[in-house]
Every structure is written in structure tokens, then in C-alpha cells.
Design a protein around this motif. Structure first.
Motif, PDB file in Angstrom:
ATOM      1  N   SER A  92       0.666  -1.056   0.259  1.00  0.00           N
ATOM      2  CA  SER A  92       0.274   0.074  -0.234  1.00  0.00           C
ATOM      3  C   SER A  92       0.994   1.011   0.249  1.00  0.00           C
ATOM      4  O   SER A  92       0.609   2.611  -0.143  1.00  0.00           O
ATOM      5  CB  SER A  92      -1.329  -0.292   1.264  1.00  0.00           C
ATOM      6  N   VAL A  93       1.815   1.356   0.674  1.00  0.00           N
ATOM      7  CA  VAL A  93       3.127   1.909   0.100  1.00  0.00           C
ATOM      8  C   VAL A  93       3.600   2.040  -0.887  1.00  0.00           C
ATOM      9  O   VAL A  93       5.239   1.385  -0.292  1.00  0.00           O
ATOM     10  CB  VAL A  93       3.650   2.560   1.237  1.00  0.00           C
ATOM     11  N   GLY A  94       3.737   2.357  -2.201  1.00  0.00           N
ATOM     12  CA  GLY A  94       4.938   2.169  -2.549  1.00  0.00           C
ATOM     13  C   GLY A  94       5.696   3.354  -3.000  1.00  0.00           C
ATOM     14  O   GLY A  94       5.933   3.745  -2.528  1.00  0.00           O
ATOM     15  N   MET A  95       6.581   2.220  -3.823  1.00  0.00           N
ATOM     16  CA  MET A  95       7.971   3.077  -4.136  1.00  0.00           C
ATOM     17  C   MET A  95       8.621   3.730  -5.449  1.00  0.00           C
ATOM     18  O   MET A  95       8.419   2.554  -6.235  1.00  0.00           O
ATOM     19  CB  MET A  95       9.063   2.653  -3.032  1.00  0.00           C
ATOM     20  N   VAL A  96       9.316   4.671  -5.832  1.00  0.00           N
ATOM     21  CA  VAL A  96       9.851   4.455  -6.702  1.00  0.00           C
ATOM     22  C   VAL A  96      10.979   4.952  -6.695  1.00  0.00           C
ATOM     23  O   VAL A  96      11.386   6.216  -5.768  1.00  0.00           O
ATOM     24  CB  VAL A  96       9.764   5.292  -7.806  1.00  0.00           C
ATOM     25  N   PHE A  97      12.245   4.353  -7.807  1.00  0.00           N
ATOM     26  CA  PHE A  97      13.932   4.797  -7.012  1.00  0.00           C
ATOM     27  C   PHE A  97      14.439   6.089  -8.110  1.00  0.00           C
ATOM     28  O   PHE A  97      13.793   6.165  -8.427  1.00  0.00           O
ATOM     29  CB  PHE A  97      14.812   3.789  -7.070  1.00  0.00           C
ATOM     30  N   GLN A  98      15.556   6.514  -7.436  1.00  0.00           N
ATOM     31  CA  GLN A  98      16.367   7.365  -7.919  1.00  0.00           C
ATOM     32  C   GLN A  98      16.689   7.153  -9.822  1.00  0.00           C
ATOM     33  O   GLN A  98      16.306   8.005 -10.519  1.00  0.00           O
ATOM     34  CB  GLN A  98      17.910   7.770  -7.520  1.00  0.00           C
ATOM     35  N   LYS A  99      17.299   5.691  -9.855  1.00  0.00           N
ATOM     36  CA  LYS A  99      17.854   5.206 -10.987  1.00  0.00           C
ATOM     37  C   LYS A  99      16.404   4.249 -11.101  1.00  0.00           C
ATOM     38  O   LYS A  99      16.107   3.619 -10.438  1.00  0.00           O
ATOM     39  CB  LYS A  99      18.535   4.679 -10.523  1.00  0.00           C
ATOM     40  N   PRO A 100      16.033   4.746 -12.879  1.00  0.00           N
ATOM     41  CA  PRO A 100      14.680   3.729 -12.967  1.00  0.00           C
ATOM     42  C   PRO A 100      15.273   2.290 -12.745  1.00  0.00           C
ATOM     43  O   PRO A 100      16.410   2.086 -13.599  1.00  0.00           O
ATOM     44  CB  PRO A 100      14.712   3.545 -14.720  1.00  0.00           C
ATOM     45  N   ASN A 101      14.403   0.838 -11.960  1.00  0.00           N
ATOM     46  CA  ASN A 101      14.678  -0.343 -11.691  1.00  0.00           C
ATOM     47  C   ASN A 101      13.980  -1.075 -12.734  1.00  0.00           C
ATOM     48  O   ASN A 101      13.354  -1.720 -11.732  1.00  0.00           O
ATOM     49  CB  ASN A 101      15.697   0.129 -10.427  1.00  0.00           C
ATOM     50  N   PRO A 102      13.766  -0.993 -13.766  1.00  0.00           N
ATOM     51  CA  PRO A 102      12.482  -1.561 -13.989  1.00  0.00           C
ATOM     52  C   PRO A 102      13.375  -3.447 -14.494  1.00  0.00           C
ATOM     53  O   PRO A 102      14.835  -3.398 -14.214  1.00  0.00           O
ATOM     54  CB  PRO A 102      12.519  -1.608 -15.377  1.00  0.00           C
ATOM     55  N   PHE A 103      12.447  -4.342 -13.857  1.00  0.00           N
ATOM     56  CA  PHE A 103      13.431  -5.422 -13.690  1.00  0.00           C
ATOM     57  C   PHE A 103      13.705  -5.993 -14.863  1.00  0.00           C
ATOM     58  O   PHE A 103      13.345  -5.905 -16.293  1.00  0.00           O
ATOM     59  CB  PHE A 103      12.447  -7.130 -13.532  1.00  0.00           C
ATOM     60  N   PRO A 104      14.512  -6.849 -15.019  1.00  0.00           N
ATOM     61  CA  PRO A 104      15.462  -7.357 -16.890  1.00  0.00           C
ATOM     62  C   PRO A 104      14.460  -8.381 -17.072  1.00  0.00           C
ATOM     63  O   PRO A 104      14.528  -9.157 -17.817  1.00  0.00           O
ATOM     64  CB  PRO A 104      16.307  -7.830 -16.961  1.00  0.00           C
ATOM     65  N   LYS A 105      12.739  -8.137 -17.268  1.00  0.00           N
ATOM     66  CA  LYS A 105      11.795  -9.115 -17.838  1.00  0.00           C
ATOM     67  C   LYS A 105      11.248  -8.007 -18.554  1.00  0.00           C
ATOM     68  O   LYS A 105      11.210  -6.920 -19.307  1.00  0.00           O
ATOM     69  CB  LYS A 105      10.193  -8.995 -16.558  1.00  0.00           C
ATOM     70  N   SER A 106      10.424  -8.766 -19.708  1.00  0.00           N
ATOM     71  CA  SER A 106       9.134  -7.799 -20.575  1.00  0.00           C
ATOM     72  C   SER A 106       8.950  -6.039 -19.750  1.00  0.00           C
ATOM     73  O   SER A 106       7.552  -6.805 -18.566  1.00  0.00           O
ATOM     74  CB  SER A 106       8.263  -8.622 -21.376  1.00  0.00           C
ATOM     75  N   ILE A 107       8.169  -5.804 -20.445  1.00  0.00           N
ATOM     76  CA  ILE A 107       7.140  -4.035 -20.067  1.00  0.00           C
ATOM     77  C   ILE A 107       5.683  -5.309 -19.606  1.00  0.00           C
ATOM     78  O   ILE A 107       5.240  -4.012 -18.390  1.00  0.00           O
ATOM     79  CB  ILE A 107       6.553  -3.368 -21.122  1.00  0.00           C
ATOM     80  N   TYR A 108       5.462  -5.824 -20.163  1.00  0.00           N
ATOM     81  CA  TYR A 108       3.930  -6.540 -19.380  1.00  0.00           C
ATOM     82  C   TYR A 108       4.201  -6.912 -18.033  1.00  0.00           C
ATOM     83  O   TYR A 108       4.036  -6.462 -17.192  1.00  0.00           O
ATOM     84  CB  TYR A 108       3.660  -8.311 -20.071  1.00  0.00           C
ATOM     85  N   ASP A 109       5.281  -8.058 -18.076  1.00  0.00           N
ATOM     86  CA  ASP A 109       5.980  -8.927 -16.479  1.00  0.00           C
ATOM     87  C   ASP A 109       6.067  -8.037 -16.005  1.00  0.00           C
ATOM     88  O   ASP A 109       5.454  -8.542 -14.122  1.00  0.00           O
ATOM     89  CB  ASP A 109       6.824  -9.908 -17.270  1.00  0.00           C
ATOM     90  N   ASN A 110       6.879  -6.635 -15.669  1.00  0.00           N
ATOM     91  CA  ASN A 110       7.340  -5.590 -15.079  1.00  0.00           C
ATOM     92  C   ASN A 110       6.214  -4.952 -14.174  1.00  0.00           C
ATOM     93  O   ASN A 110       6.653  -5.062 -12.874  1.00  0.00           O
ATOM     94  CB  ASN A 110       7.445  -4.488 -15.724  1.00  0.00           C
ATOM     95  N   VAL A 111       5.410  -4.932 -14.731  1.00  0.00           N
ATOM     96  CA  VAL A 111       3.441  -3.863 -14.446  1.00  0.00           C
ATOM     97  C   VAL A 111       2.726  -5.055 -13.924  1.00  0.00           C
ATOM     98  O   VAL A 111       2.320  -4.805 -12.737  1.00  0.00           O
ATOM     99  CB  VAL A 111       2.819  -3.492 -15.338  1.00  0.00           C
ATOM    100  N   ALA A 112       2.885  -6.245 -14.430  1.00  0.00           N
ATOM    101  CA  ALA A 112       2.148  -7.504 -13.882  1.00  0.00           C
ATOM    102  C   ALA A 112       2.167  -8.368 -12.934  1.00  0.00           C
ATOM    103  O   ALA A 112       1.506  -9.118 -11.659  1.00  0.00           O
ATOM    104  CB  ALA A 112       2.006  -8.837 -14.868  1.00  0.00           C
ATOM    105  N   TYR A 113       3.645  -7.746 -12.294  1.00  0.00           N
ATOM    106  CA  TYR A 113       4.684  -8.918 -11.696  1.00  0.00           C
ATOM    107  C   TYR A 113       4.089  -8.480 -10.109  1.00  0.00           C
ATOM    108  O   TYR A 113       3.916  -9.379  -8.936  1.00  0.00           O
ATOM    109  CB  TYR A 113       5.888  -8.471 -10.921  1.00  0.00           C
ATOM    110  N   GLY A 114       3.650  -7.207  -9.650  1.00  0.00           N
ATOM    111  CA  GLY A 114       3.259  -6.778  -7.827  1.00  0.00           C
ATOM    112  C   GLY A 114       1.422  -8.089  -8.012  1.00  0.00           C
ATOM    113  O   GLY A 114       1.567  -8.196  -7.454  1.00  0.00           O
TER     114      GLY A 114
END
Lengths: 258, 573
Positions: A92-114
Motif C-alpha cells: 500500500s506504500v509504493g516506491m519509485v527509486f532514483q535510478k530507474p530499476n525495471p526488472f530485466p523482464k518484459s514490459i508486461y511482466d514488469n507491471v504484472a509482477y506485483g
């Protein structure tokens, strides 16, 4: 009671002290952060603003030597209480970091992981829906709709940062913490993120650490100034920038130190 | 305003130091190149010497001999009972086939020599063939067992060079006393052969001189007693060399035990020269010629190594040459080497048993070491608190990686064999011992790989609410996988090449069967190499080298897999 609840702060910190081993990083921080607005933390490097930010989703738990004292309440609930699971809190408290740190996976999987690990979608259609809404909210949908299966790491820096924001939104948080989200981006990407933050403000409580005074002034409604581990001053952004109570704030904003 | 001078002098100083810096860099590059050239040439030398030695083991001379499966010797009563067929006298059958090829061989001594061309163990494969297909009894088949290893080496020219010369001057044959034939031709027919012989005798005399000279050198430092003995010896050598020179210059040469063998082939027969003059040559018949008519085409086979210095007699050499010429011997790919297990006879020995043993052992190692190693690494790196205990564990893991492998073998002997009574010589135990040895390597490599995953990925996963375990298994492990795989495969490759610990748990035994399970007795490739390398017969030399080549190839395949997997799973972030 209802009226009071809505005007009550989303996040309430009382006497927060943080120690890294024997070194104290934060001293008695007291701060109320309102919902549905953007709050900026400003201050010179090493002043403790990031440390405080990471207290709000208990990210500091992952550092062995870090110890947090005091109370931080989210919607009136003590997030450091014994029965609070940091996993639920971080959902419920999401976080965005200084350096973009997407997972080394597809765009879809990045969003769908959570959503996947939290079981937020009961079938693939629903998951597709969550991914789409999240990407739309993050203003990235139009750019990536036709290449969702490409790796997220292949996007540009600004796109990656928006992807990371979409990833955070996908688990439906109430608060989004941003640790210098634009410091690694160029002015155009920064402008896009700032625009996005302004849009997101309607639904979320956004807390942002920034080194850019101009950004704090542009984006946030409230600003808190930290110095040497102490919260010096907090209030509406306009007041902090035009009429600060403390001379240190004045000096920092006018560029005399920092 | 005095400042501007300084930048200029700085520039000058930098410029002055530049050549030195560039020289240093060039020197360093040169050292690097030299190091690489040295390393590559060392490797090339190794590969070349192993390859040159092992190459000949990949081909072998096999019989292609007609063999009559006489029912009287297999199943005299015609019972067709497999038990009786299995007890047939197959060795006798093979001996008969050889006798049929050389009907002139009569004496027991000669026969024993002839039968030595095919090892007695070949009767086993012949028996199996007949038991499998009893309808062969009474028919003639082609006998295709490998030739005895000494003859095989001889035909490959590895015992002594086979110098053939073909001649086409007419010769007449005279029957001499028992088994002696004299060939006569025009003067100078045999001059060339005589010259060769003379040269080799002079060479031998020179060798004796050198020996004497060396003894003479030692004379000054020797005690009186020793000097006396040595003086006699020097005199002996001198006389011997003198006689040799005198003999070499005689008009008619009589061949002795120290001379090369001169074998003359004509009319499908062979004689061994005993006396040579320029126009005539007398010799002992080793294989009778088919006719006594005048000879037009004949050939000379010279074997420089004297007969008494080699394991193959002139008689056997003649038989091998005759079989070869008649097409009863064929050089072909040595398939036996890849399908058989170890054997006492080099021509029947193969690496299949050792290879299967190695694979089974490696399988046991993998099953034991990989999961434990990777899980231990994950726990230590991601979950374990950092305190004295984990520091202590880390130090010990690093120590364990440096323990000599034979210690692990002793441990396996004491624990697995003596305490748990696990089977001796079994790949299971070998695998467990190697697993103990490989574990620290896997743990250290996996920890390094996990440590190299950027913390931002962990934060990202934790940030969306993943639990610690989800973070590790969903994100950290996939990113660390290439490193873990590389470390694991390198560890396993090391285990594949390990010998010492296997010696301790009995995997060094002579095992003539291909192992069938993890608990059946087995040996491993490096142990097999060790066993063969310490065997006496010459033929083991090339087989050892061939086994080394196979082992190296296996290693290369393993390491290439490591590289391939790393490239395949490598992801960028």
C-alpha cells in the motif's frame, strides 16, 4: 468524525529517530503528510530526507544495522507495530527509486509482477486490464501498447521511470514514495514525469525527495526542509519558498549553502 | 599575475614524462603478449604430444580371416543346447583358422608363436556370436577379432620402421641344408643391402667407442678397485668394436644377433638372411615359397632393431606381413576402444566402462552438490545474519576449497565406506566424495554471482511488496544464474578430472564390465588413465594418450556448455 478523518493526515510521524549502528541519522522528526497531494522533502545531501522516506514503507528493515525509533502512522495505524507485515505495508506504500530499476523482464511482466504475487487478478483478462490501466495512468500506454513483450530495460530512461511508476501503481497503493525520481533524467523526460506526478496527485498521497528546488516549487503542495538529520521546517510550498520561518531554510532556498 | 607561468611549466613537465609513460605501457603490452604466446605454445606442445601419441590408438589391425565353425568342436552331438554351445572349444577354432592360413607351421614352439597373433580372450566374443546365432555352426565365417597388440604396433611401424624395397633383378634358388635357401643373381645384386649392413655395424662400433670414452673419463675419479674393473671393460669394448669393424669390412657378411633383420620375400614366402655376399644371399626359411622356380620380382624388408631387442620375432613379423598381403588383416577404426570396458589385453581394452563410470559419478556429484551448494549460497548471501558465526562459516568454506582432494577421499573411506558400509568402488560413493570436494567451489561461485546482482533489483521487488523469498527466487536467482552455472560447471569439470579421492574409495580396481548402476563397481576416466599409464606394455602408451584426448574433449564440451549457458541466460539491466 467523518470530517475529521478526511482532514486527518495520511502519514503522521512522531519523534522519529533513526540510527545506522551507533550513528544517528534522524533526530526527533515530527511531520504530518496530507492525502491526495504532493509533499516534497528538500535539503542538502546526507540530511536524512531519503532515510525518512524509506522509513515510511519500512525499506530500512532490509538494512541490518538500521534501527528506527518513534511512531509512524499510516491512516492512524502504527506501521512499526508488531503485527504489521512489511509486505502488506509495501503493497500500500509504493516506491519509485532514483535510478530507474525495471526488472530485466518484459514490459508486461514488469507491471504484472506485483498484482501476480499479491493475487490481485483472478484471471489473465483481469491482469491485462490492470496492466493497461496502470500503464495508462503512468502515461506510457500509447508508447508501449504494441510492444508489451519487449524487455523493460530496452526503454529510454524516462520511459523506464514511468514504467516503474506504472509498476508501483499496479498494486493499488495509497501512498507513493519517490526518491529523486528525476535526477537521472533529461529535462524533457523530467517534465513528463512532473506532469504525471501532478495527474497522480488526485488519487494518491505522493511523497517525493528532490534536490531541485524548482521542481519542489513546481510540483508539490507541501514542502519539508531537512538539515543535518533534523526537520527544520515544513509547511505549504508557497510559504516555505516565499516566507520561511527559519533562516536556514531561507539560506538553503536562496542557494547560500547546500 | 605570476600565475600564468605555472600552467606552462606543468605542460612541459607532462610532456617530458610522456615518453617514459608510453614506454612503460608498451613494455607492459609486450609482457602480456609474451605471456600469452608462452601459454599457448605450452598448451600446443601438450596437445601435440598427446595427440601424436594417442592418434594411433584410434585405428587397429583386425583379422579378416576365414574361420570354419566346426560342429565337432562346438556341439559334437548336435544338441543345440545353448549351455553346451557356450562350452564349445572356440579357442581351438581360432587356432585352427590360423593354422589353416599357415599350414607349414608344425612344431609346438612355432605354433605357440603363431597362436599368439590372436589373444585367447577373443574366444569369448566368438562364443557370444555363436550362442546368439547357433545357425552359424558348421558354416564358414569371417573372423574379425583385433590382432595382438604387439603385432599391431609392429604393423604401425611403432616397434621399428619397416623398410621395404622392391627389386626386379632375376634370382635363382638353390636348396641348401635343412631350411636354408640360397638365392644367387648377377654380381652386385645384394651390394646395396651389404652397404646398409656395413653402415649400421660401423655405427654400432662408434657407439661402443663412445661408451668406452665415457668410462675412461670416469676412470680418474674412480677408486683403484673400480678402475681395475672398468679398465677391463674398456678393453672389452675396444676389442668388440674392432671385431665389429673387421666383420663389417669382410667380403661376405654373416648376420648375427646384433644385426638388423633382413627379410627377403619372393613367391609368397620369406627367408631371413644369414649370409650375404654381393652376388648371393643365404637365409633361413620363415615361410616356404610356393615354388622353387627362378625369381623375377622380390622384395627386401629391413628391420633395424635386432630381433632380440623386440617383442615381435621375425617369424611373427613374416606371418603378419603375409596376412596383410593376403588381405587377411585390415586396418580400421578402433571401435572396440569406445565400446569395451577395461581389459588385460590392450587390443581389447576400451574406455566405455570408465566413461560410463565417470558419467555416473558426475551425476551423483551433481545431484548432491548442486542443490546443496546453491541453496547454501543463497541462504548465506541473502538470509543469514552477518555475525561471527557466519564469518566463521565463510572462512571454513574457503578453507575447504583449498583442502587437497585426497583428504576428501580419506574422509569418504572413513565415513561412507567404514561407517555407513556403502559399496566399495561405486560411482555413488565416488560422486558423494567429489560432491564434498565440489561444494565449496559451487558455494563460493554462487555467492559471488548473487552478490553481483545489483541491489536496485532487490529494492524494486521489495518496493512492490514482494517477500524476501519472492525477491530472491523471482529476481536475484535468475540474474545470478549465469554466474552460478559457470561456477557449477567449472566445479564439476574439476570433479570429472579428479583422481586421488577415487583411489581411496576403491574406484581404482580392475573392472572389466561397463557399470550398470550407481552402486555397481566402476572406475573413472582419470583413474583409467592412471591405471593404463602405469601398465608395462607398449600398446598402453597410445591408449593412455587416446584416453587423455577423450577426457580433454569431454572437458572442452563441459566448458563450452558453461560458456553457452552464460551467453544464453545473460541479461542486461
Amino acid at each position: 468524525m467523518q470530517a475529521k478523518a478526511s482532514s486527518a493526515p495520511k502519514v503522521r510521524a512522531r519523534n522519529v529517530n533513526v540510527f545506522y549502528g551507533s550513528k544517528q541519522a534522524l533526530f526527533d522528526v515530527n511531520l504530518d503528510i496530507p492525502d491526495c497531494s504532493v509533499t516534497s522533502f528538500i535539503g542538502p545531501s546526507g540530511c536524512g530526507k531519503s532515510t525518512f522516506l524509506r522509513c515510511i514503507n519500512r525499506m530500512n528493515d532490509t538494512i541490518d544495522i538500521c534501527r528506527v525509533e518513534g511512531d509512524i502512522h499510516l491512516d492512524g495505524l502504527d506501521i512499526y507495530a508488531r503485527d504489521v507485515d512489511p509486505v502488506i505495508l509495501r503493497a500500500s506504500v509504493g516506491m519509485v527509486f532514483q535510478k530507474p530499476n525495471p526488472f530485466p523482464k518484459s514490459i508486461y511482466d514488469n507491471v504484472a509482477y506485483g498484482p501476480r504475487i499479491h493475487g490481485l487478478a483472478s484471471n489473465t483478462d483481469e491482469l491485462d486490464g490492470i496492466v493497461e490501466t496502470s500503464l495508462k495512468r503512468a502515461g506510457l500506454w500509447d508508447e508501449v501498447a504494441d510492444r508489451l513483450d519487449e524487455p523493460g530495460t530496452g526503454l529510454s530512461g524516462g520511459q523506464q521511470q514511468r514504467l516503474v511508476i506504472a509498476r508501483a501503481i499496479a498494486v493499488r497503493p495509497e501512498v507513493i514514495l519517490m526518491d529523486e525520481p528525476c535526477s537521472a533524467l533529461d529535462p524533457i523526460a523530467t517534465a513528463k514525469i512532473e506532469e504525471l506526478i501532478d495527474d497522480l496527485r488526485a488519487h494518491y498521497c505522493i511523497i517525493m525527495v528532490t534536490h531541485s528546488m524548482a521542481q519542489a516549487a513546481r510540483v508539490s503542495q507541501n514542502t519539508a526542509f531537512f538539515h543535518l538529520g533534523k526537520l527544520v521546517e515544513a509547511g505549504p510550498t508557497e510559504q516555505i519558498f516565499t516566507n520561511p520561518n527559519d533562516t536556514r531554510t531561507q539560506d538553503y532556498i536562496t542557494g547560500r549553502f547546500g | 599575475m605570476t600565475e600564468p607561468v605555472k600552467p606552462l611549466s606543468t605542460k612541459v613537465r607532462i610532456a617530458a614524462s610522456l615518453p617514459r609513460r608510453y614506454r612503460a605501457e608498451q613494455r607492459f603490452r609486450l609482457y602480456g603478449r609474451a605471456a600469452i604466446v608462452l601459454a599457448i605454445s605450452a598448451l600446443a606442445l601438450l596437445l601435440f604430444s598427446v595427440g601424436a601419441q594417442g592418434f594411433s590408438a584410434f585405428s587397429i589391425y583386425r583379422f579378416n580371416l576365414p574361420l570354419h565353425l566346426d560342429a565337432k568342436l562346438i556341439d559334437p552331438k548336435g544338441t543345440e543346447d545353448p549351455a553346451i554351445i557356450a562350452k564349445g572349444r572356440y579357442r581351438k577354432l581360432i587356432q585352427q583358422a590360423l593354422s589353416d592360413a599357415f599350414p607349414d607351421v608344425r612344431s609346438r614352439k612355432d605354433k605357440r608363436q603363431l597362436y599368439a597373433l590372436s589373444t585367447g580372450l577373443n574366444s569369448v566374443s566368438l562364443r557370444n556370436r555363436v550362442v546368439e546365432d547357433p545357425s552359424l555352426i558348421g558354416t564358414a565365417i569371417r573372423y574379425t577379432a583385433p590382432l595382438s597388440d604387439d603385432l599391431d604396433l609392429y604393423l604401425k611401424g611403432e616397434i621399428t620402421q619397416r623398410h621395404f624395397t622392391n627389386e626386379a633383378t632375376p634370382l635363382t634358388i638353390d636348396q641348401g641344408p635343412a631350411k636354408i635357401l640360397t638365392l644367387s643373381g648377377s654380381p652386385d645384386t645384394f651390394s646395396a643391402i651389404m652397404d646398409q649392413l656395413r653402415r649400421s655395424r660401423h655405427k654400432a662400433a662408434t657407439r661402443l667407442d663412445a661408451q668406452a670414452a665415457k668410462l675412461r673419463e670416469n676412470l680418474q675419479t674412480a677408486t683403484a678397485e673400480v678402475a681395475k674393473i672398468q679398465t677391463t671393460r674398456i678393453e672389452e669394448l675396444a676389442t668388440k668394436a674392432d671385431t665389429m669393424r673387421k666383420d663389417a669390412n669382410a667380403a661376405t657378411l654373416t648376420l648375427g644377433a646384433n644385426d638388423p633383420s633382413i627379410l627377403l620375400g619372393f613367391h609368397k614366402g620369406f627367408i631371413k638372411a644369414t649370409e650375404i655376399s654381393p652376388h648371393s644371399l643365404s637365409g633361413k626359411v620363415l615361410r616356404p615359397p610356393t615354388s622353387m622356380q627362378d625369381v623375377q620380382n622380390w622384395r627386401v624388408l629391413r628391420l633395424d632393431l635386432p630381433e632380440r631387442a623386440r617383442r615381435v620375432s621375425d617369424q611373427q613379423a613374416v606371418w603378419a606381413e603375409s596376412l596383410l598381403q593376403a588381405g587377411f588383416l585390415k586396418r580400421s577404426f578402433n571401435a572396440v576402444f569406445f565400446t569395451n570396458a577395461d581389459s588385460r589385453e590392450p587390443e581389447l581394452a576400451g574406455i566405455a566402462g570408465a566413461m560410463v563410470g565417470s558419467i555416473l559419478t558426475l551425476l551423483a556429484t551433481m545431484l548432491a552438490a548442486v542443490p546443496i551448494g546453491i541453496l547454501a549460497a543463497i541462504y548465506l548471501e541473502e538470509f543469514a545474519p552477518k555475525n561471527r558465526l557466519t564469518d566463521f562459516i565463510e572462512v571454513n568454506i574457503n578453507n575447504l576449497a583449498a583442502v587437497p582432494s585426497i583428504i576428501f577421499g580419506l574422509l569418504g573411506l572413513a565415513v561412507f565406506l567404514n561407517m555407513f558400509h556403502m559399496p566399495r568402488s561405486a560411482p555413488l560413493v565416488g560422486g558423494l566424495v567429489l560432491a564434498l570436494m565440489t561444494l565449496p567451489v559451487i558455494i563460493i561461485a554462487s555467492r559471488a554471482a548473487i552478490k553481483a546482482v545489483p541491489p536496485s533489483i532487490r529494492e524494486a521487488a521489495l518496493g512492490v511488496g514482494a517477500s524476501k523469498t519472492q525477491t530472491v527466487f523471482d529476481h536475484v536467482l535468475p540474474l545470478a544464474a549465469p554466474g552460478i552455472l559457470t561456477g557449477t560447471i567449472i566445479g564439476l569439470a574439476r570433479a570429472l578430472g579428479e583422481t586421488a579421492p577415487l583411489l581411496m574409495i576403491g574406484m581404482v580396481a580392475f573392472i572389466a564390465d561397463i557399470p550398470k548402476s550407481l552402486s555397481s563397481p566402476a572406475t573413472a576416466m582419470p583413474v583409467q588413465i592412471y591405471l593404463w599409464a602405469s601398465s608395462a606394455e607398449r600398446s598402453w602408451e597410445s591408449r593412455t594418450a587416446a584416453a587423455i584426448i577423450i577426457l580433454l574433449l569431454l572437458m572442452i564440451v563441459l566448458n563450452l556448455t558453461a560458456v553457452f549457458l552464460r551467453h544464453k541466460f545473460e541479461r542486461r539491466w
